[in-house]
Write a protein that holds these residues in place. Structure first.
Motif, mmCIF file in Angstrom:
data_model
loop_
_atom_site.group_PDB
_atom_site.id
_atom_site.type_symbol
_atom_site.label_atom_id
_atom_site.label_comp_id
_atom_site.label_asym_id
_atom_site.label_seq_id
_atom_site.Cartn_x
_atom_site.Cartn_y
_atom_site.Cartn_z
ATOM 1 N N ASP A 153 -12.587 -30.680 -34.116
ATOM 2 C CA ASP A 153 -12.572 -30.872 -32.658
ATOM 3 C C ASP A 153 -11.181 -30.670 -32.075
ATOM 4 O O ASP A 153 -11.032 -30.113 -30.980
ATOM 5 C CB ASP A 153 -13.089 -32.278 -32.309
ATOM 6 C CG ASP A 153 -14.553 -32.461 -32.664
ATOM 7 O OD1 ASP A 153 -15.275 -31.442 -32.731
ATOM 8 O OD2 ASP A 153 -14.977 -33.610 -32.883
ATOM 9 N N PRO B 280 -16.569 -27.373 -34.376
ATOM 10 C CA PRO B 280 -16.092 -28.118 -33.206
ATOM 11 C C PRO B 280 -17.257 -28.488 -32.292
ATOM 12 O O PRO B 280 -18.153 -27.666 -32.068
ATOM 13 C CB PRO B 280 -15.157 -27.132 -32.500
ATOM 14 C CG PRO B 280 -14.790 -26.129 -33.524
ATOM 15 C CD PRO B 280 -15.957 -26.028 -34.465
ATOM 16 N N ARG C 142 -14.057 -31.500 -28.044
ATOM 17 C CA ARG C 142 -12.926 -30.596 -27.951
ATOM 18 C C ARG C 142 -12.273 -30.670 -26.579
ATOM 19 O O ARG C 142 -11.053 -30.639 -26.444
ATOM 20 C CB ARG C 142 -13.444 -29.172 -28.212
ATOM 21 C CG ARG C 142 -12.351 -28.193 -28.375
ATOM 22 C CD ARG C 142 -12.859 -26.818 -28.695
ATOM 23 N NE ARG C 142 -11.766 -25.879 -28.492
ATOM 24 C CZ ARG C 142 -11.860 -24.574 -28.610
ATOM 25 N NH1 ARG C 142 -13.017 -24.039 -28.952
ATOM 26 N NH2 ARG C 142 -10.833 -23.810 -28.411
#
Lengths: 560, 560
Positions: free
Chosen positions: B459, B513, B518
């Protein structure tokens, strides 16, 4: 039997009320009684859905009044020298701002069956923050319309204060707000109850609560004007009309005990009762406050109090939460500053982080063995925001200088040091604005229990740290107020000067600054001040590159 | 029996040496053997008086060589397909810089009775920091006289490296220094031992150790020149004269096993032995490094490795600890970056702070339930200084955003996030200088054990995180080197491309991710980068006023 006279101080705290019987001539504490509020959790109604809510049961205050005084008298009777007939005055301090909605007869709405289960009709305890949005609204309105209102309270109106609470009630519980004739601070309500002040229009309100929490100031003729309040809500205008623009300080009597209350309490009839004030302010009197003395009440948070003669005038001091004429002593401005968390930070570390299952004693023992600067750590004491001088609830705590070897004791000491640095910022702010600190008197549990904390404060502040002789300064201060309203002729005191001279004192132990510690802490304080300003003061552009390196250098130097 | 061939990788770690027998065609790990060094504390001599000292017993390396290979072969024999006669190559990786003082016969001084009890005559383990003053001296001299030397190693010469250790020995133990003919890196010494290279003048040194730790570069003709070394100490000039300016990469053979060693190890005679290199560099090969792949070896600290084709040239990358031609793959620059502490920071929290006696599993379980930004915390991962990109040992860890409710799990997660932010700084530095990261492969204990850490890395870095299939990447990389020096005709591989294609791989699990995480981490990384620069980069003047408030706002937003 002797010629001694006695005064009683009633101290309404957050969890309990304490009555203290004091010898008016010597300050000797003859007896004490404590009543813990039975309602809610530890005396406070909470709401699992809303951590901002904190309310109390007004009936607990009344029950506690009777019970605590009776217990204190019974305790005092153990002394041959005591005689309840020789009680000459009663003083009262409370938490605040803790406003109670009352009806036209002065009765709390909570006593009305209609509202028996309604938390909005209870006392709104000082730490109730449900009105945070309303506090911002009031601050913004004042910034625009009445900046002078904010200048006396550090620039920001708090969610803990009177008008925020009222406005939140109006917005979220209009049925309660509409049923209330007015709202009375606990500090004003108890004196009214025991002196038989039935109608709220006859209530004599104290300047302490009015000035520190309700934007009251003689400069603008008393409470905030109707035009300003109308901008917020017409409902506040209705309340404003119930508030008398004359207020009183604690050297003035609210009245005398009614026969009924004298009997219930086991006291002589017609005992004079002082105007009420907040615990910190009467605590400062119990600690012996005078011009040049900084009284630090160190508990979960701190309250830092000073007085300055009104005859000399005083500029507004940015970041101070309150500057109120006569809120502590007649003829003096009462100045209030404070740190949002001190003991609470140490408690967080011990109880939430729980490092190695060490308690305060074990951490203190280990931390005491460290030299200033040795750990390389530097912390910020903003775990609960910053009350003075930044007045910013969105600031948070921090720690720098951590290594793979940083121990719990080192972190604990760094947290203590951070609170001392925060205390120094406050002291320096007083002095920058001409209020000189000649002497510091500490009171509150931490100052009595933790010698390391006091030594660090001496070293960081660079001033000897005195300790209040009494560990019940608010109740003692209230008793002094009782002795002053009784007057010299009745065996009390002519004024607070005489009262504090006779009834207060400091302990023999004084914590003196150690020069080599002070030198290191002066260097660390410079670093603290830079990160304080970098994160706390808008527009501070500092090259912090050397901060960690200087900590490192100091650490290496101290370790040798 | 089958047509399979096998290679052996020897991995000299800090506490033990491991031998791994690998199928050259499939990468299947047939058998392994581990020998823990018996001397000192966990294999290392320490000095209670001097925490910087870390030395090892050269005899342990020799004993471990025999024992670990025999154990690995016995383990491999469990497979019907295995035959020790089909072992075609041997590769070796070690810690470093771990130089050993040797006499003219190439024998460690430690084997000499005169020095049997002298710790200065032992192997100077990579983490020996006794030469920190000498490291500063070398850095300063190079800044003045040979800035190009520093440009290849991040701007600072480390106390962990070759010349710092030698100079410290010369200054503090001249009797040892004078008795040594030269100093040999462990990575060069083991290949010399098993290939029967008796005289140190005949030693073929690896470019990995020379380039990353001893200021070797073909740009200036090899090792540092005598004029420069003479400025530091004439003794270093004597050592310099024993060093051959031709070095080798791990695709080249150091020689073949002597008959004697083949017999002792139970292997065929004349098995080719690859030039040695450091564990991280051969580990990168074991993880499958190629152009565009970032290999992250995540342990107590991290090593971040990439390669860039030499044919295209490459500017110096500020703050990278090493840029060395062919230190990983022939024809490529080997690029080494790293974080001084990662697992060590988590271990510090669990083992030193010991919050609530929670272990890594319990903290991870609780921390996994938190959303990014929810805690309001932001930490700096500098508890052991900063290796890349700031290259500053005097930086320290920190944490901001603490409240009275900050829990151990929140702090643990903030520490993990801080290491991820630090990893992102490294990745961005690679890319800023044109070394594009197309793929990230993680290896090392933490990457295998802690899914939360890998998800946070995905992330924060905004890239899928792959895991190396092998958990013994250094030993596997060494075995690949063994298969390459054996060559395709002998049943090995023509080059590393073929070797890694056949023998390495990644696991099926890939951490992708999560877009909403993120997005929050992008915002937190901006704040991280600002405090990173404020405390770490000279001349950064930032108004940090909004940092805590933005953390607060993100927290409130995430909590909803």
């Amino acid at each position: 039997m002797s010629n001694s006279t006695f005064a009683i101080g009633l101290d309404y705290g957050t969890q309990s009320v304490r009555a203290l019987v004091v010898d008016v001539q010597t300050g000797e504490e003859m007896g004490t009684g404590v009543f813990s509020y039975p309602s809610g959790k530890n005396g406070t109604y909470v709401d699992p859905e809303n951590p901002n809510l904190a309310r109390q049961e007004p009936q607990d205050y009344v029950d506690g009044l009777v019970e605590s005084v009776q217990l204190a008298l019974a305790d005092a009777e153990e002394h041959d020298a005591f005689d309840a007939e020789a009680v000459i005055g009663l003083g009262i301090d409370t938490t605040g701002s803790t406003p109670i909605p009352v009806d036209e007869a002065g009765q709390p709405l909570a006593f009305d069956d209609r509202f028996a289960d309604n938390l909005d009709a209870k006392a709104w305890l000082w730490k109730d923050h449900t009105g945070h949005a309303e506090a911002e609204e009031i601050t913004e309105a004042a910034q625009e319309l009445r900046p002078e209102y904010l200048a006396k309270c550090g620039g920001t109106y708090s969610s803990e204060w009177y008008w925020s609470k009222l406005l939140h009630c109006k917005r979220t519980a209009p049925e309660v707000f509409d049923a209330a004739y007015t709202w009375v601070e606990l500090a004003d309500w108890i004196p009214a109850v025991v002196t038989g002040t039935d109608h709220p229009d006859d209530l004599q309100r104290g300047v302490c609560a009015a000035g520190h929490k309700a934007m009251y100031n003689e400069e603008w003729g008393g409470y905030p004007d109707e035009e300003f309040l109308a901008e917020l809500d017409e409902g506040l205008v209705d309340v404003r009309r119930t508030l008398d623009d004359e207020t009183y300080n604690t050297s003035e009597p609210a009245g005398t005990l009614t026969d009924d209350w004298a009997e219930r309490l086991g006291l002589p009839a017609d005992v004079p009762v002082a105007i009420g004030a907040f615990d910190a302010h009467l605590g400062a009197i119990g600690a012996g406050i005078e011009e040049g003395t900084l009284v630090k009440i160190i508990g979960t948070s701190t309250c830092d109090l000073m007085v300055a003669p009104m005859s000399e005038g005083l500029d507004d001091i940015p970041g101070l939460c309150g500057i109120v004429p006569e809120s502590i002593l007649p003829g003096y401005f009462g100045l209030e500053a404070g740190q949002s968390a001190v003991g609470d930070i140490f408690n967080w570390f011990v109880e939430v982080v729980q490092p190695d299952n060490l308690d305060h004693d074990a951490l203190t023992e280990r931390a005491s063995k460290l030299d200033p600067g040795e750990s390389g750590l530097l912390a910020l004491d903003w775990h609960n925001g910053n009350r003075t001088v930044l007045v910013d609830q969105r600031l948070t705590g921090g720690i720098l200088g951590l290594t793979l070897h940083s121990t719990p004791a080192e972190i604990y000491r760094a947290l203590v040091e951070a609170t001392a640095f925060g205390a120094r910022v406050i002291m320096e702010r007083f002095e920058e604005y001409g209020v000189t600190v000649d002497r510091i008197i500490n009171c509150g549990g931490i100052s009595e229990k933790n010698q390391m904390v006091m030594q660090i404060y001496a070293d960081v502040l660079g001033r000897p740290q005195h300790l209040s002789r009494s560990s019940q300064t608010p109740a003692l201060g209230s008793a002094i107020a009782g002795s002053v309203v009784a007057g010299a002729e009745a065996g009390g005191h002519a004024d607070f000067d005489a009262g504090t001279a006779a009834m207060t004192g400091t302990k023999d132990t004084v914590f003196e600054p150690i020069p080599e510690n002070r030198e290191v802490y002066d260097r660390l304080y410079k670093l603290y001040r830079r990160i304080h300003d970098a994160f706390g003061v808008e527009g501070t552009e500092d090259d912090l590159y050397d901060v960690m390196k200087t900590l490192f250098d100091i650490r290496e130097e101290v370790r040798g």
